[in-house]
Scaffold this motif. Structure first.
Motif, PDB file in Angstrom:
ATOM      1  N   ILE A 162     -25.135  79.670 127.790  1.00  0.00           N
ATOM      2  CA  ILE A 162     -23.721  79.466 128.124  1.00  0.00           C
ATOM      3  C   ILE A 162     -23.479  79.755 129.601  1.00  0.00           C
ATOM      4  N   PHE A 163     -24.061  80.848 130.100  1.00  0.00           N
ATOM      5  CA  PHE A 163     -23.902  81.201 131.512  1.00  0.00           C
ATOM      6  C   PHE A 163     -24.439  80.087 132.413  1.00  0.00           C
ATOM      7  N   GLU A 164     -25.598  79.558 132.053  1.00  0.00           N
ATOM      8  CA  GLU A 164     -26.220  78.520 132.881  1.00  0.00           C
ATOM      9  C   GLU A 164     -25.376  77.245 132.891  1.00  0.00           C
ATOM     10  N   GLU A 165     -24.819  76.881 131.734  1.00  0.00           N
ATOM     11  CA  GLU A 165     -24.022  75.653 131.675  1.00  0.00           C
ATOM     12  C   GLU A 165     -22.695  75.819 132.412  1.00  0.00           C
ATOM     13  N   ALA A 166     -22.148  77.037 132.410  1.00  0.00           N
ATOM     14  CA  ALA A 166     -20.862  77.274 133.071  1.00  0.00           C
ATOM     15  C   ALA A 166     -21.017  77.551 134.562  1.00  0.00           C
ATOM     16  N   ALA A 167     -22.247  77.753 135.018  1.00  0.00           N
ATOM     17  CA  ALA A 167     -22.483  78.064 136.430  1.00  0.00           C
ATOM     18  C   ALA A 167     -21.969  76.941 137.327  1.00  0.00           C
ATOM     19  N   GLY A 168     -21.228  77.314 138.344  1.00  0.00           N
ATOM     20  CA  GLY A 168     -20.747  76.340 139.313  1.00  0.00           C
ATOM     21  C   GLY A 168     -19.491  75.601 138.902  1.00  0.00           C
ATOM     22  N   ARG A 169     -18.926  75.926 137.757  1.00  0.00           N
ATOM     23  CA  ARG A 169     -17.717  75.231 137.299  1.00  0.00           C
ATOM     24  C   ARG A 169     -16.507  76.144 137.483  1.00  0.00           C
ATOM     25  N   ASP A 170     -15.630  75.754 138.405  1.00  0.00           N
ATOM     26  CA  ASP A 170     -14.453  76.572 138.672  1.00  0.00           C
ATOM     27  C   ASP A 170     -13.350  76.354 137.646  1.00  0.00           C
ATOM     28  N   ASP A 171     -13.551  75.401 136.718  1.00  0.00           N
ATOM     29  CA  ASP A 171     -12.543  75.133 135.689  1.00  0.00           C
ATOM     30  C   ASP A 171     -12.898  75.802 134.366  1.00  0.00           C
ATOM     31  N   VAL A 172     -13.918  76.660 134.378  1.00  0.00           N
ATOM     32  CA  VAL A 172     -14.366  77.332 133.155  1.00  0.00           C
ATOM     33  C   VAL A 172     -14.359  78.841 133.368  1.00  0.00           C
ATOM     34  N   LEU A 173     -13.780  79.556 132.416  1.00  0.00           N
ATOM     35  CA  LEU A 173     -13.731  81.013 132.467  1.00  0.00           C
ATOM     36  C   LEU A 173     -14.350  81.564 131.187  1.00  0.00           C
ATOM     37  N   LEU A 174     -15.393  82.374 131.329  1.00  0.00           N
ATOM     38  CA  LEU A 174     -16.040  83.012 130.188  1.00  0.00           C
ATOM     39  C   LEU A 174     -15.374  84.364 129.960  1.00  0.00           C
ATOM     40  N   VAL A 175     -14.881  84.581 128.747  1.00  0.00           N
ATOM     41  CA  VAL A 175     -14.046  85.753 128.484  1.00  0.00           C
ATOM     42  C   VAL A 175     -14.696  86.675 127.458  1.00  0.00           C
ATOM     43  N   PRO A 223     -25.221  78.988 141.197  1.00  0.00           N
ATOM     44  CA  PRO A 223     -24.165  79.983 141.407  1.00  0.00           C
ATOM     45  C   PRO A 223     -23.783  80.672 140.101  1.00  0.00           C
ATOM     46  N   LEU A 224     -23.137  81.806 140.228  1.00  0.00           N
ATOM     47  CA  LEU A 224     -22.736  82.570 139.058  1.00  0.00           C
ATOM     48  C   LEU A 224     -21.519  81.939 138.383  1.00  0.00           C
ATOM     49  N   PRO A 225     -21.443  82.044 137.068  1.00  0.00           N
ATOM     50  CA  PRO A 225     -20.254  81.531 136.368  1.00  0.00           C
ATOM     51  C   PRO A 225     -19.089  82.505 136.509  1.00  0.00           C
ATOM     52  N   ASN A 226     -17.910  82.029 136.156  1.00  0.00           N
ATOM     53  CA  ASN A 226     -16.726  82.897 136.135  1.00  0.00           C
ATOM     54  C   ASN A 226     -16.758  83.731 134.858  1.00  0.00           C
TER      55      ASN A 226
END
Length: 256
Positions: free
Chosen positions: A92-105, A131-134
């Motif tokens: 999940i972290f890898e797929e969300a990396a670099g996406r500023d429209d995704v927030l992992l909560v 890059p790191l995910p949000n």
């Protein structure tokens, strides 16, 4: 973990609440109560943890950096938990990396876990991802969208849920659904797991309700008198009568 507008708003709300507590008078009998001090300390730690993750993202992001999306743009909230397992979380972290429209909560720490240990676990799983995910710790969002299992996705826009689906963590699948015009509550589309972390807000409420405030007040009053220092005056050798003039002079006329 680049800064996103939603995280900024939550951090600002949390900071405002904590700052509002500073300098505010409270009943004397509450002074020295470890229960309240511990609760405030936990809230402060949650705030500092999110701020630390935000600072880490800013310091490790690329030179160009991801821009904060406009407030009217949809924001994908992907609710996660350590109950999903390390392998699933790393994916999940890898797929969300670099996406500023995704927030992992995340909801908070696991039962009995201190926040430094939670941060260490996150750092371990995020190692090598660039890059790191949000990522944010925000129990309020779990409550707002009634999230009780993970994974759970809410596409938030203008304060409303544009799309809600449970049992799915694939962002590519989500993008396809949005592209196809899917909206509303899609129900449960896959396996879900219980949330391993505590709801810090509910834990604070539970602990507050369990406190015997009458007993705390009695103990505080007793402690107050035990800590007082009194002047020992010598015994008077001669009786004396003193007259005190309590006359008050008003500098101007008094009117009703």
């Amino acid at each position: 973990m680049h800064t996103v507008q939603a995280e900024e708003a939550w951090l600002q709300r949390s900071q405002a609440i904590l700052q509002a507590l500073e300098g505010q008078p409270r009943p004397e009998w509450l002074n020295g109560q470890t229960d309240q001090l511990d609760m405030k300390r936990q809230a402060q730690q949650i705030l500092e943890a999110s701020q630390a993750m935000r600072a880490k993202a800013l310091s490790t992001g690329s030179a160009g950096g991801l821009q904060t999306p406009p407030s009217n743009k949809p924001l994908t909230l992907l609710f996660v938990s350590f109950s999903l397992g390390d392998t699933a979380l790393i994916g999940i972290f890898e797929e969300a990396a670099g996406r500023d429209d995704v927030l992992l909560v995340f909801r908070g720490p696991k039962p009995g876990q201190k926040l430094p240990a939670l941060m260490a676990d996150l750092k371990r799983l995020l190692k090598g991802i660039d890059p790191l995910p949000n990522v944010v710790i925000d129990p309020t969002r779990f409550q707002r969208w009634s999230v009780t299992t993970v994974p759970d996705i809410v596409v938030e826009q203008d304060g409303k849920a544009r799309l809600h689906v449970r049992g799915v963590s694939s962002l590519s699948w989500l993008d396809e659904q949005i592209k196809a015009g899917k909206q509303g509550d899609l129900g449960t589309m896959g396996d879900v797991a219980e949330i391993a972390e505590i709801d810090l807000l509910e834990e604070i409420k539970r602990r507050m309700a369990a406190i015997d405030w009458k007993q705390k007040q009695r103990q505080a009053i007793a402690r107050f008198w035990e800590q007082q220092k009194f002047e020992n005056l010598p015994t008077a050798q001669v009786d004396r009568d003193r007259t005190v003039d309590l006359t008050i002079t008003a500098p101007r006329d008094l009117t009703a």
